[in-house]
Design a protein around this motif. Structure first.
Motif, short mmCIF file in Angstrom:
data_model
loop_
_atom_site.label_atom_id
_atom_site.label_comp_id
_atom_site.label_asym_id
_atom_site.label_seq_id
_atom_site.Cartn_x
_atom_site.Cartn_y
_atom_site.Cartn_z
N MET A 1 0.84 -1.19 0.00
CA MET A 1 0.00 0.00 0.00
C MET A 1 0.88 1.25 0.00
N GLY A 2 0.56 2.19 -0.85
CA GLY A 2 1.32 3.42 -0.92
C GLY A 2 0.74 4.50 -0.02
N GLN A 3 1.50 5.57 0.12
CA GLN A 3 1.08 6.70 0.95
C GLN A 3 1.27 7.99 0.16
N ILE A 4 0.32 8.90 0.34
CA ILE A 4 0.41 10.23 -0.27
C ILE A 4 0.19 11.25 0.84
N TYR A 5 1.16 12.12 1.03
CA TYR A 5 1.07 13.18 2.02
C TYR A 5 0.77 14.50 1.29
N LEU A 6 -0.38 15.08 1.59
CA LEU A 6 -0.76 16.36 1.00
C LEU A 6 -0.43 17.46 2.02
N VAL A 7 0.50 18.33 1.68
CA VAL A 7 0.97 19.36 2.60
C VAL A 7 0.47 20.73 2.13
N ARG A 8 -0.23 21.42 2.99
CA ARG A 8 -0.54 22.81 2.69
C ARG A 8 0.74 23.63 2.89
N HIS A 9 0.99 24.57 2.00
CA HIS A 9 2.20 25.38 2.08
C HIS A 9 2.29 26.14 3.41
N GLY A 10 3.50 26.58 3.74
CA GLY A 10 3.69 27.41 4.92
C GLY A 10 3.01 28.76 4.75
N GLN A 11 2.94 29.50 5.83
CA GLN A 11 2.26 30.79 5.80
C GLN A 11 2.84 31.67 4.68
N ALA A 12 1.95 32.19 3.85
CA ALA A 12 2.36 33.07 2.75
C ALA A 12 2.28 34.53 3.20
N SER A 13 2.45 35.43 2.26
CA SER A 13 2.56 36.85 2.60
C SER A 13 1.26 37.58 2.31
N PHE A 14 0.21 37.25 3.06
CA PHE A 14 -1.09 37.89 2.85
C PHE A 14 -0.98 39.38 3.17
N GLY A 15 -1.53 40.20 2.27
CA GLY A 15 -1.48 41.64 2.46
C GLY A 15 -0.28 42.31 1.82
N ALA A 16 0.71 41.49 1.40
CA ALA A 16 1.90 42.04 0.74
C ALA A 16 1.61 42.19 -0.76
N ALA A 17 2.49 42.91 -1.44
CA ALA A 17 2.31 43.11 -2.88
C ALA A 17 2.32 41.78 -3.62
N ASN A 18 3.12 40.84 -3.15
CA ASN A 18 3.19 39.51 -3.74
C ASN A 18 2.84 38.48 -2.69
N TYR A 19 1.63 37.94 -2.78
CA TYR A 19 1.18 36.95 -1.81
C TYR A 19 1.97 35.65 -1.95
N ASP A 20 2.41 35.33 -3.17
CA ASP A 20 3.00 34.03 -3.46
C ASP A 20 4.46 33.93 -3.01
N GLN A 21 4.70 34.24 -1.76
CA GLN A 21 6.00 34.11 -1.13
C GLN A 21 5.77 33.70 0.32
#
Length: 234
Positions: A1-21
């Motif tokens: 049997m295999g395993q799949i770990y789904l990880v939500r990313h670490g805290q991003a930069s909400f409110g900043a000019a670039n959220y995707d960091q």
């Protein structure tokens, strides 16, 4: 049997000019997850990222904590179908003020509890997107997003069912996959998405043609190894 770990990313930069960091705390959350896996001698055959900067930053930071021999034969894959929906567009279509940072900040500041106000706003924006009445206004509709999330999961259904895969993705993707596996209603997807912790882990068990939920939104590594305030949801 295999395993799949789904990880939500670490805290991003909400409110900043670039959220995707990742924020500084987001990097720390990813390090703690990697230390957790190193301490438990967990190895991965495959690392999948959703194609967003915050996904790759979380993956790189987390996996750097594992001993190099454990990663010697690890395959790295980028799959854009594990990318998050465009939350900026979803909020903007419901609340035009979101397009002007100053106006949006003033709108939130006008509420007694800005955090609760943002939660209500996001819920309403999600309801509008998921309702289907305004599909022509969105680059990606809710049914299209749901289909690509399921498509991404199904691509992990490979003959090597005993492999262990870790996927670095986002809360909307994980919530939508839970809908697919557990038969949740649309409103439950929205509620679940709001409760997923940054760098929380959801584990699936995998046999060919079958995925089964093992656990959902585990963040024990943050509680055990982190300082107060390490568990975040935004």
């Amino acid at each position: 049997m295999g395993q799949i770990y789904l990880v939500r990313h670490g805290q991003a930069s909400f409110g900043a000019a670039n959220y995707d960091q990742l924020s500084e705390l987001g990097y720390e959350q990813a390090r703690l997850l990697g230390q957790w896996y190193a301490n438990s001698h967990q190895a991965f055959h495959r690392v999948v990222t959703g194609g967003m900067v915050r996904h790759r930053q979380t993956a790189d930071t987390c996996m750097a904590e594992l001993p190099k021999p454990a990663l010697a034969d690890t395959e790295w894959v980028t799959d854009g179908d594990f990318a998050e929906f465009d939350h900026h567009e979803v909020l903007l279509r419901h609340c035009p003020e979101f397009g002007d940072a100053a106006a949006f900040k003033a709108l939130m500041a006008s509420h007694v509890d800005p955090s609760r106000a943002l939660e209500h706003l996001f819920r309403a924006a999600m309801q509008r997107w998921m309702g289907g009445w305004h599909d022509d206004e969105y680059t990606e509709t809710w049914p299209d997003f749901r289909r690509r999330c399921v498509r991404a999961l199904e691509r992990l259904d490979t003959p090597g069912s005993k492999q262990t895969t870790i996927v670095f993705t986002s809360g909307g993707v994980i919530s939508t996959l839970m809908q697919h596996l557990l038969g949740l209603q649309d409103f439950q997807v929205m509620e679940l998405n709001w409760t997923l912790a940054n760098c929380g882990v959801t584990r699936l068990l995998h046999r060919p043609g079958q995925f089964t939920l093992s656990y959902l939104n585990n963040y024990s590594h943050l509680e055990w190894l982190g300082q107060p305030g390490t568990v975040t949801y935004r």
